[in-house]
Scaffold this active site. Structure first.
Site, short mmCIF file in Angstrom:
data_model
loop_
_atom_site.label_atom_id
_atom_site.label_comp_id
_atom_site.label_asym_id
_atom_site.label_seq_id
_atom_site.Cartn_x
_atom_site.Cartn_y
_atom_site.Cartn_z
CG ASP A 320 -0.33 0.03 2.51
OD1 ASP A 320 0.93 0.08 2.54
OD2 ASP A 320 -1.03 0.02 3.52
CG ASP A 399 27.22 10.30 8.82
OD1 ASP A 399 26.64 9.19 8.86
OD2 ASP A 399 27.67 10.86 9.85
CD GLU A 404 30.03 2.69 2.45
OE1 GLU A 404 30.79 2.37 1.51
OE2 GLU A 404 30.39 2.64 3.64
CG HIS A 407 34.07 4.44 -0.92
ND1 HIS A 407 35.37 4.85 -0.78
CD2 HIS A 407 33.67 4.05 0.33
CE1 HIS A 407 35.76 4.72 0.48
NE2 HIS A 407 34.74 4.23 1.18
CE1 TYR A 418 39.04 2.34 0.48
CE2 TYR A 418 39.16 0.01 1.04
CZ TYR A 418 38.71 1.29 1.30
OH TYR A 418 37.91 1.51 2.39
CD GLU A 427 37.40 4.49 3.97
OE1 GLU A 427 36.75 5.11 4.84
OE2 GLU A 427 36.89 3.70 3.17
CD GLU A 446 26.78 11.90 13.20
OE1 GLU A 446 27.87 11.42 12.84
OE2 GLU A 446 26.08 12.64 12.48
CE1 TYR A 449 31.01 2.35 16.57
CE2 TYR A 449 31.20 4.18 18.12
CZ TYR A 449 31.66 2.96 17.62
OH TYR A 449 32.78 2.39 18.16
CB THR A 450 27.46 2.98 20.52
OG1 THR A 450 27.79 4.35 20.32
CG2 THR A 450 28.65 2.09 20.23
CG ASP A 482 41.91 -0.76 7.27
OD1 ASP A 482 41.06 -1.11 6.41
OD2 ASP A 482 41.89 0.35 7.85
CG HIS A 487 38.73 2.07 7.18
ND1 HIS A 487 38.97 0.91 6.46
CD2 HIS A 487 37.59 2.60 6.67
CE1 HIS A 487 38.00 0.74 5.57
NE2 HIS A 487 37.16 1.75 5.66
#
Ligand code: L5Q
Ligand code: ZN
Ligand code: CA
Length: 561
Positions: A320, A399, A404, A407, A418, A427, A446, A449-450, A482, A487
């Protein structure tokens, strides 16, 4: 390639009180002198209506004739054919050889409707229905339908199709760049679609393909052709009507006739319960997170992964257009925020999608299991749901979505590899543009996150050290993990980005950054190259004044000269 049809309306239906007919028919001399027409006009006096069709090859035929059209009762198919034969001048058809009877029906007013189709040597002329209507006294009161008097002109009795039905179907699939296999939903997807209530049984049915030999008589053509129908629902709704030349296999006409399909305005709730307006698409009674409103070559489309493993997964949909279920939240934000980021690049830099060629922006949510990350895989964006404590579903943050999609922009512009410094810059560009897009803080992630803890984030541009990143070359991390700490070391250019924005403002900074990324940087640009690229971009726009100095100071401040 729709038919270019010129309509000529001749005569108007008059009210009963009027007895003097008023013919405002075409001034085409051939039509004026039509003997049958003169006769009929006489016969019908007041109520006469006539519409002509002119094919683009110049032939004309009536498509709607109404009035008292026969003097005598006309009963049954034989009589009807005789009647048509007696008005050859007008109808321009030989009923014995060119009309195939389809069916007749009687309605509640006692009128009988005879349905024919025009044919050439027994082959139907596509769409050329010809209907004769008689009233309850069997007087012909209307003759309707669009026939093509010249349809048979190029087609001899002996002419055969050079292609087989199968050839035609193969050609048709090729012409839409698909195979039959492409359109079969993966078993797991079908099951998931059904469970989510988003797929009617009819949608799960196998792909249908069919071909019929016809005479194609649109646009003044007269060709033996296969009318091929390709119908499927996956990966998008298709009801393709494709006309394949039966001689050489070329495509004469092709269109997707999915009905009831249109852009729609839906809404839903995002990961944090936020209200989101959604650009959706209605097809066959189902709404999809599928935005056709942007000036793109493609669309913005959002999928849901089945079992967290399939990509792209199935199209996120709703019955709907109110995407209000908890299970839809990640998809709602992924879709709405992809729109926002697209708009940012388009409105700020006149950039049309990540490749500046308007390519489709595709997202998949519900990826993995407790997956605390999101990524661009070179083709599309992919979002995990998080584990519920470290991360909420990652598409819930504008953000992160901007990070993404940037990138993808970087891949199609500077092409920063990379790894190592170019990787850290890759990054950093994603983080810096995420800040430009969001516009009101220097933190990344933010919002997702947590959730149990406030005031923290994944990264900070204003103080990278808060989250374990260096903010100066002296603390550059040399590591093989990494991809060389992409990062981690992004903290250094991130801090330079923060200092620049803080000094000259986001509006000037974003222009400088975009120009550097798209004009002056390349796959192996390192920190020093990037400082130089930004300085050059700043000079291009603003000369060697305070903006230039702000960029220079920012990079000097993080130890890059
Ligand atoms: C990251 C993308 C985002 N992921 N940071 C490892 O450290 C690793 C990945 C990331 F969506 F979470 F922002 O930035
Ligand atoms: Zn990233
Ligand atoms: Ca932020």
């Amino acid at each position: 390639m729709k038919g270019k049809i010129k309509k000529i309306v001749a005569g108007t239906a008059l009210t009963v009180s009027l007895t003097i007919p008023n013919f405002a028919y075409s001034t085409d001399a051939a039509e004026m002198s039509n003997k049958d027409l003169q006769e009929m006009k006489e016969m019908t006096k007041s109520h006469f209506n006539l519409v002509w069709n002119k094919d683009s090859n110049g032939t004309t035929a009536p498509t709607f004739v109404s009035g008292k059209l026969s003097g005598e009762p006309v009963k049954g198919v034989r009589d009807i054919k005789q009647y048509i034969n007696s008005k050859k001048d007008l109808y321009q058809l030989n009923p014995e050889t060119e009309l195939s009877f389809v069916k007749k029906s009687k309605d509640e007013l006692g009128m009988t409707h005879y349905e024919f189709i025009q044919s050439v040597h027994g082959i139907p002329v596509y769409g050329a229905k010809f209907n004769v209507h008689t009233n309850n006294q069997d007087i012909v009161t209307a003759v309707t339908g669009k026939v093509h008097p010249s349809a048979g002109k190029n087609i001899s009795k002996k002419q055969k199709a050079d292609l087989s039905k199968k050839d035609a179907i193969d050609q048709a699939w090729q012409s839409i760049n698909r195979t039959k296999e492409d359109t079969k939903a993966k078993k797991a997807d079908k099951k998931a679609l059904k469970e989510a209530g988003n797929l009617a049984d009819s949608h799960v049915k196998n792909t249908a393909e069919n071909a019929e030999l016809v005479v194609y008589a649109q646009d003044g053509l007269s060709k033996l052709a296969y009318h091929v129908e390709l119908q499927f629902i996956y990966p998008e709704p298709g009801n393709w009507q494709i006309f394949i030349d039966a001689k050489d296999g070329s495509v004469i006409d092709s269109y997707n006739a999915v009905t009831d399909a249109r852009a729609a305005n839906g809404y839903g709730y995002g990961v944090l319960g936020n209200y989101q307006e959604l650009n959706t698409y209605l097809s066959n009674g189902t709404y999809y997170l599928y935005d056709v409103t942007k000036p793109m070559n493609g669309v913005i489309e959002t999928f849901t992964s089945q079992n967290g493993t399939s990509l792209p997964g199935y199209r996120s949909s709703d019955s709907d257009n109110a995407f209000t279920a908890k299970s839809q939240r990640a998809a709602v934000d992924a879709h709405a925020y992809a729109d926002r980021v697209y708009d940012y690049y388009y409105n700020t830099f006149n950039r049309n999608s990540f490749d500046n060629n308007g390519s489709s922006i595709r997202s998949t949510v519900n990826y993995g299991s407790n997956y605390n990350n999101a990524f661009w895989n070179g083709q599309q964006m992919v979002y995990g749901d998080g584990d519920g404590s470290t991360f909420a579903p990652l598409s819930g943050a504008l953000d992160v979505v901007a990070h993404e999609l940037t990138h993808a922009v970087t891949e199609h512009t500077a092409g920063l590899v990379y790894q190592d410094q170019p990787g850290a810059l890759n990054e950093s560009m994603s983080d810096v543009f995420a800040v430009f897009v969001e516009g009101d803080n220097y933190d990344i992630g933010e919002d997702v996150y947590t959730l149990g803890r406030s005031g923290d984030a994944l990264r900070s541009l204003s103080d990278p050290t808060k989250y374990g990143q260096p903010d100066h070359m002296r603390d550059y991390v040399n590591t093989s993990s990494d991809n060389g700490g992409v990062h981690t070391n992004s903290g250094i250019p991130n801090k330079a980005g923060y200092l620049t924005i803080n000094s000259i403002g986001a509006e000037k900074a974003e222009k400088i950054y975009y120009r550097a990324l798209t004009v002056y940087m390349g796959p192996y640009s390192d920190f020093s190259d990037t400082r130089a690229a930004l300085l050059q971009a700043a000079a291009d726009y603003y000369g060697h004044g305070s903006e230039y100095q702000a960029v220079a100071n920012a990079w000097t401040n993080v130890g890059v000269n």
